[in-house]
Design a protein around this motif. Structure first.
Motif, short mmCIF file in Angstrom:
data_model
loop_
_atom_site.label_atom_id
_atom_site.label_comp_id
_atom_site.label_asym_id
_atom_site.label_seq_id
_atom_site.Cartn_x
_atom_site.Cartn_y
_atom_site.Cartn_z
N ALA A 227 0.83 -1.20 0.00
CA ALA A 227 0.00 0.00 0.00
C ALA A 227 0.86 1.26 0.00
O ALA A 227 0.55 2.24 -0.68
N GLN A 228 1.95 1.23 0.75
CA GLN A 228 2.86 2.37 0.77
C GLN A 228 3.53 2.55 -0.58
O GLN A 228 3.69 3.68 -1.06
N ARG A 229 3.85 1.47 -1.23
CA ARG A 229 4.46 1.54 -2.56
C ARG A 229 3.47 2.14 -3.57
O ARG A 229 3.84 2.97 -4.39
N ASP A 230 2.21 1.73 -3.48
CA ASP A 230 1.17 2.31 -4.34
C ASP A 230 1.06 3.81 -4.14
O ASP A 230 0.90 4.58 -5.10
N LEU A 231 1.10 4.22 -2.89
CA LEU A 231 1.00 5.65 -2.57
C LEU A 231 2.16 6.42 -3.19
O LEU A 231 1.97 7.50 -3.77
N GLU A 232 3.34 5.86 -3.09
CA GLU A 232 4.53 6.55 -3.59
C GLU A 232 4.54 6.70 -5.11
O GLU A 232 5.11 7.67 -5.63
N VAL A 233 3.91 5.77 -5.83
CA VAL A 233 3.91 5.86 -7.30
C VAL A 233 2.64 6.52 -7.83
O VAL A 233 2.45 6.59 -9.05
N GLY A 234 1.77 7.01 -6.95
CA GLY A 234 0.63 7.79 -7.38
C GLY A 234 -0.64 7.04 -7.71
O GLY A 234 -1.53 7.60 -8.37
N ILE A 235 -0.78 5.81 -7.25
CA ILE A 235 -2.02 5.06 -7.52
C ILE A 235 -3.25 5.76 -6.96
O ILE A 235 -4.28 5.84 -7.64
N PRO A 236 -3.21 6.31 -5.74
CA PRO A 236 -4.40 7.02 -5.24
C PRO A 236 -4.83 8.18 -6.13
O PRO A 236 -6.02 8.50 -6.21
N ASP A 237 -3.88 8.83 -6.81
CA ASP A 237 -4.25 9.93 -7.72
C ASP A 237 -5.07 9.40 -8.90
O ASP A 237 -6.02 10.05 -9.35
N GLN A 238 -4.71 8.22 -9.37
CA GLN A 238 -5.48 7.60 -10.46
C GLN A 238 -6.88 7.23 -9.98
O GLN A 238 -7.86 7.40 -10.71
N VAL A 239 -6.98 6.74 -8.75
CA VAL A 239 -8.28 6.39 -8.18
C VAL A 239 -9.14 7.64 -8.02
O VAL A 239 -10.35 7.61 -8.28
N GLU A 240 -8.53 8.73 -7.61
CA GLU A 240 -9.28 9.98 -7.44
C GLU A 240 -9.89 10.44 -8.77
O GLU A 240 -11.02 10.94 -8.81
#
Length: 357
Positions: A227-240
């Motif tokens: 989850a931390q790795r996803d956050l660092e590469v911007g996955i949450p931005d894609q979800v937004e």
């Protein structure tokens, strides 16, 4: 029927990394408290996971106390110092709200402030208050000595570090970001003395007795790292971006629908919307029949047909609070998923409008 899962805030699907770590842990025989080689092997799994969780939560390794989940971790409020009462944010999760006790009117024994960083129903983020010159936390007309922060919905979705949060305690749950259910952590600020959550053999540095759930803890650690790795590469931005596509698509036709917290800072995956006069539970059932899993409020209150306490606390009326649903997305959600949901929801909304006319 093909199913589309849009209820990630209730529980996230198990991450492949967590599954692999749990399968490997199943072959480890020893008890982490045993001193022989098998015990040391089990202990090493626990400590590896502790380091993974600490890195994701932004705390010292020694500050992580493994529990059965966030609800057990919140029990630290039951064991607070004598005379120290609990002030709870009015939109906090029930696992905190159930400990509300403000009987100590003069505050002689001090107060503990328990609040959520990101609300599970609405996704709205609340920044913790800054401490004053005396190190106290202002909250309304009172001040608190300690801050317990519910970081359950924040970890892996927004930047967060316990070390700069100002909190004395925090709670985390593995299954909210792709770990297994039934395991979580209490983060305890270094130097803060707490009463053990469970007495017995003195595991978890004496702060939570009982043989550690090695399999669950291994999955917890692996999921936290992923989850931390996803956050660092911007996955949450894609979800937004997907969340915004969903809201804009619905708003274009359902102009009476209210998107809660749309102008506030929110975690990127969550959309809570109110369609007055159309019960949330009815929407959930109709979407379920159409192949989509969503929710009406917190999953911890499932089976309870009632208005949202959180929305009422935010100033919405009783009808509005009963007419809300939550759609929560995740890293594997696609644009096709949200557009198909929007199409199904708008069809159901049109039918509701026709019946109401």
């Amino acid at each position: 029927m093909n199913r589309t899962y849009l209820d990630w805030n209730a529980t996230a699907p198990l991450r492949p990394e967590a599954r692999a770590a749990m399968l490997a842990a199943m072959d480890v025989v020893g008890n982490p408290s045993s001193v022989h080689a098998e015990g040391r092997a089990a202990k090493s799994l626990v400590e590896k996971a502790r380091a993974q969780v600490a890195a994701a939560v932004g705390c010292n390794v020694s500050e992580v106390v493994f529990t059965s989940g966030a609800t057990e971790a919140a029990r630290v409020l039951e064991n607070r110092p004598a005379g120290c009462d609990v002030m709870v944010q009015d939109t906090a999760h029930d696992c905190l709200w159930s400990h509300f006790d403000l009987s100590n009117e003069d505050g002689a024994g001090g107060h503990t402030l328990a609040m959520g960083l990101a609300n599970s129903e609405t996704g709205v983020i609340t920044e913790p208050p800054a401490r004053d010159a005396e190190g106290l936390l202002p909250y309304g007309a009172r001040k608190a000595n300690y801050l317990l922060l519910d970081a359950v919905q924040a970890v892996g979705k927004i930047p967060f570090a316990f070390s700069w949060s100002g909190a004395d305690l925090a709670i985390v749950s593995a299954h909210k970001f792709g770990g297994p259910k039934g395991v979580g952590a209490l983060i305890v600020k270094q130097g803060l003395d707490i009463t053990s959550l469970a007495v017995g053999g003195g595991q978890e540095m004496g702060r939570r007795s009982g043989t550690e759930n090695i399999i669950g803890i291994a999955g917890f650690g692996a999921a936290a790292e992923a989850a931390q790795r996803d956050l660092e590469v911007g996955i949450p931005d894609q979800v937004e971006k997907l969340r915004n596509i969903l809201e804009n698509t619905l708003a274009a036709e359902a102009n009476k629908t209210i998107f809660v917290g749309k102008d506030a800072r929110r975690i990127p995956n969550t959309s809570c919307f109110i369609t007055p006069g159309w019960k949330g539970e009815t929407q959930v059932m109709q979407m379920d029949l159409a192949g989509f899993a969503i929710s009406a409020g917190s999953a911890c209150s499932s089976g309870k047909v009632k208005e949202s306490r959180v929305l009422r606390a935010m100033g919405y009326d009783a009808d509005q609070a009963r007419s809300a649903v939550r759609v929560s997305l995740g890293p594997t959600t696609t644009e096709d998923d949200v557009l198909r949901f929007a199409e199904a929801w708008l069809k159901a909304w049109s039918r509701h409008q026709a019946r109401a006319a």
